[in-house]
Design an enzyme around this catalytic site. Structure first.
Site, PDB file in Angstrom:
ATOM      1  CD  GLU A   1      -1.958  -2.194   1.525  1.00 36.99           C
ATOM      2  OE1 GLU A   1      -1.158  -2.436   2.438  1.00 36.99           O
ATOM      3  OE2 GLU A   1      -2.576  -3.079   0.919  1.00 36.99           O
TER       4      GLU A   1
ATOM      5  CG  ASP B   1      -3.569   7.337   9.170  1.00 35.60           C
ATOM      6  OD1 ASP B   1      -3.357   6.116   9.256  1.00 35.60           O
ATOM      7  OD2 ASP B   1      -3.955   7.892   8.126  1.00 35.60           O
TER       8      ASP B   1
END
Ligand SMILES: Cc1ncc(COP(=O)(O)O)c(C=O)c1O
Lengths: 412, 254
Positions: free
Chosen positions: B45, B56
């Protein structure tokens, strides 16, 4: 018990959600703006709220408790005050909607009372919030104390420094204030941290967003709770002037909650001119500004498609305003739509204009406004009204929290 | 067949690595991808950094901020990757937030991905309904697999919906948390992994969030096809630099 007329009125309000136009449609869109662009981690929470918010807030018992608290605890209705000397100075007819007189000193509490009741209905036990100026943080800490719920407020480190009195108030009210240390360390970053907290605590926590921003249903829910402002203006103006509709209504816009509430019942009345004042910071083109409508492009921030200050590459840029409550790179989706459709006139006021307007209001009317609110009063240096115009300005908050900034600025 | 599906059809558990493009240095992207493949990683990724990465934790926030400061943009990433298929054969997925893609132009973005040989996209904040209403046809036109996330809170009904909309794998977020959380896997994860395994979905699942060593990799892949490591790899890069990629991979899969 509510009477038949009230129930019909409530049903009509509730249906506004299916209407679109200047109100949110079922999916939370105002024209092309709005929606819910959220990661899957937030989906269950936001979906739970979306499914239930209208049902909960238009229930008889909810309305009764909400209205009772607004009356006995917040001190509503807030006065609609004819500002004699201000009117004289600008040769027009100015009314001030005194949200500064609410408990905790700003309009923010209308929304937090509503949302804490929703949170209770949903069985939530832990409340989180973001805050810029600290007004929403204080309003959230207040209702959490009132209801005995745990409260955590995220606030940018920079705002913690420039709004110290509100930080102390939140602590005194029993809330925990957590600094947001990323980015510009202001409202945007506090909102990021609150969203991350919600991802980490999806079951017991309700996130009380403080402005008409975020994923659907937040902008619509916050607008509905704030719409009490325009509801009152209508009957108050009728009493004073024999007519419900002013010629103009004016509000400052950060995320846009006081504006959304002030506009709500006038959106579908074309004879009412709607005026929005954003924060130009040091000037729209100085690179230090928060005038989203002038500087933004359509994008996605905090789960919402709206006008957004960003780079060509789609990175959100750091806004700037002397007022922590307007220091936000986006604007609620309703306002993006009002701007794009031309329904509202958008202006922006610089730091200097807002500070000067705040001083002027203090000395003409004996009312020290929040610096956010000072921006709305700077309208007089941008637009000339006719002598018989009725201009209603949302006096969204009082200036106690800003005294240090006023002291430094005016060398008081 | 799309490289992602070929890989999913192969034997064994898949190790996938997430890294932030443009970090530690702007031009490390290609080297990191090549070294990961050489050391046996199955899929990558490539994180397109965003200024406000809502899902995140601090590690990826910081690497994103640094990458943006280094000058990473969508255009820069595409330019860096333009010859990547001359050397790299494993599936490559671009992962990021939707706003940069929207500003680039969704179709233009997908076309560039296709030209380069990108196989899939993960945009956590592009919701299923919007994707289906507005963008699915564009992704398909350019042969891109869109990967959706599920979490322990996702209802079975919605998981079925997501399974029906997917054509690759389902990204199973291991716990209610942003990326990089410290807590390991407990009973709750065990029950969640078993529940999903019991649903016998059409798409295989790959677990992400909170996988940091061989122990969590083993636990995550017991009932699933593979696992994705992000924050732990980025921390390793921060500490040891891009020359020490092999030592990280061998601790996960000796
Ligand atoms: C007094 C006052 N007015 C206005 C605002 C701006 O917020 P909004 O645009 O949501 O009304 C704030 C925010 O903190 C505020 O404290």
């Amino acid at each position: 018990m509510l009477g038949g007329k009230e129930i019909r009125k409530m049903e009509k309000e509730k249906r506004k959600n299916q209407m679109g136009g200047f109100h949110a449609d079922e999916k939370g869109y105002y024209g092309e703006f709005g929606g819910a662009f959220i990661p899957e981690m937030l989906y269950p929470n936001v979906e739970e709220l979306r499914q239930h918010y209208l049902e909960i807030m238009y229930e008889d018992s909810f309305q009764k408790e909400f209205n009772q608290l607004l009356k006995d605890y917040v001190g509503r209705p807030s006065p609609l005050y004819f500002a004699n000397r201000l009117s004289e100075k600008y040769n027009t007819r100015v009314y001030l909607k005194r949200e500064d007189l609410n408990h905790t000193g700003a309009h923010k509490i209308n929304n937090t009372i509503g949302q804490i009741l929703v949170a209770k209905k949903l069985g939530k036990t832990r409340i989180i919030a973001e805050t810029g100026a600290g007004q929403h943080g204080v309003a959230t800490a207040t209702v959490c104390a009132l209801m005995g719920l745990k409260c955590i407020v995220y606030m940018g480190e920079k705002d913690i420094a420039r709004q110290a009195p509100n930080v102390a108030r939140m602590k005194m009210l029993g809330a925990e204030v957590r600094p947001a240390l990323s980015g510009s360390k202001t409202l945007k970053d506090a909102t990021n941290e609150a969203i991350r907290d919600w991802i980490n605590n999806p079951v017991d926590t309700h996130y009380i967003i403080g402005s008409a921003i975020g994923p659907h249903p937040y902008p619509d829910m916050v607008t509905r709770f704030q719409s009490v402002i325009s509801e009152e203006i209508k009957w108050q103006l009728k009493e004073k002037e024999g007519r419900e509709n002013p010629d103009y209504i004016v509000a400052c816009i950060g995320g846009g909650s006081n504006a959304a509430g002030t506009y709500h019942h006038f959106l579908d009345e074309p004879e009412v001119g709607i005026i929005a004042v954003e924060a130009a910071g040091k000037g729209v083109n100085t690179g230090e500004s928060a005038a989203t409508s002038a500087l933004g492009k359509v994008g996605i921030i905090h789960g919402c498609k709206t006008m957004l200050m960003q780079t060509v590459d789609g990175q959100i840029t750091e806004p700037y305003s002397i007022s922590a409550g307007l220091d936000y790179p986006g604007v609620g989706p309703m306002h993006s739509h009002l701007y794009k459709s031309g329904r509202a006139e958008f202006y922006s006021a610089t730091d200097d204009e807002a500070m000067t307007a705040g001083l002027e209001l203090s000395q003409l009317e004996g009312i020290i406004p929040a610096i956010e609110t000072g921006h709305a009063f700077a309208i007089f240096s941008h637009k000339k009204f006719k002598p018989d115009d009725i201009v209603v300005i949302s006096l969204s908050g009082r200036g106690d929290k800003d005294l240090q900034t006023y002291i430094d600025y005016f060398k008081l | 067949m799309n490289r992602i599906n070929q890989k999913l059809n192969s034997e064994g558990k898949l190790l996938s690595i997430y890294f932030t493009a443009g970090y530690p240095a702007l031009n490390d992207t290609v080297k990191i991808i090549q070294d990961l493949e050489k050391n046996g990683v199955d899929m990558i990724e490539i994180g397109l950094p965003f200024s406000d990465p809502l899902a995140d934790g601090p590690t990826i926030q910081e690497s994103s901020t640094a990458a943006l400061k280094n000058g990473m943009t969508s255009e820069e990433l595409f330019n860096q990757l333009k010859d990547i298929r001359k050397t790299v054969r494993i599936p490559l997925i671009v992962m990021g937030y939707f706003n940069p893609m929207l500003q680039y132009g969704v179709e233009a973005f997908c076309k560039r991905c296709n030209d380069i040989g990108i196989d899939g996209i993960i945009m956590p904040d592009l919701p299923l309904d919007v994707y289906q209403a507005e963008y699915e046809s564009i992704f398909k036109k350019y042969g891109l697999i869109n990967v959706f996330l599920i979490t322990p809170q996702t209802s079975n009904e919605r998981i079925r919906q997501i399974d029906a909309a997917s054509d690759g794998f389902i990204y199973m977020v291991s716990s209610a948390s942003v990326t990089g959380s410290k807590s390991g896997f407990g009973n709750e994860q065990g029950r969640y992994f078993e529940r999903i395994a019991g649903m016998e979905l059409d798409n295989p699942q790959i677990v992400g969030f909170g996988i940091k060593d061989s122990e969590t990799f083993q636990a995550a892949t017991k009932d699933t096809k593979g696992a994705i490591i992000g924050s732990a790899f980025i921390k390793h890069l921060t500490k040891h630099g891009v020359e020490e990629i092999p030592s990280f991979i061998t601790t996960i899969r000796p």
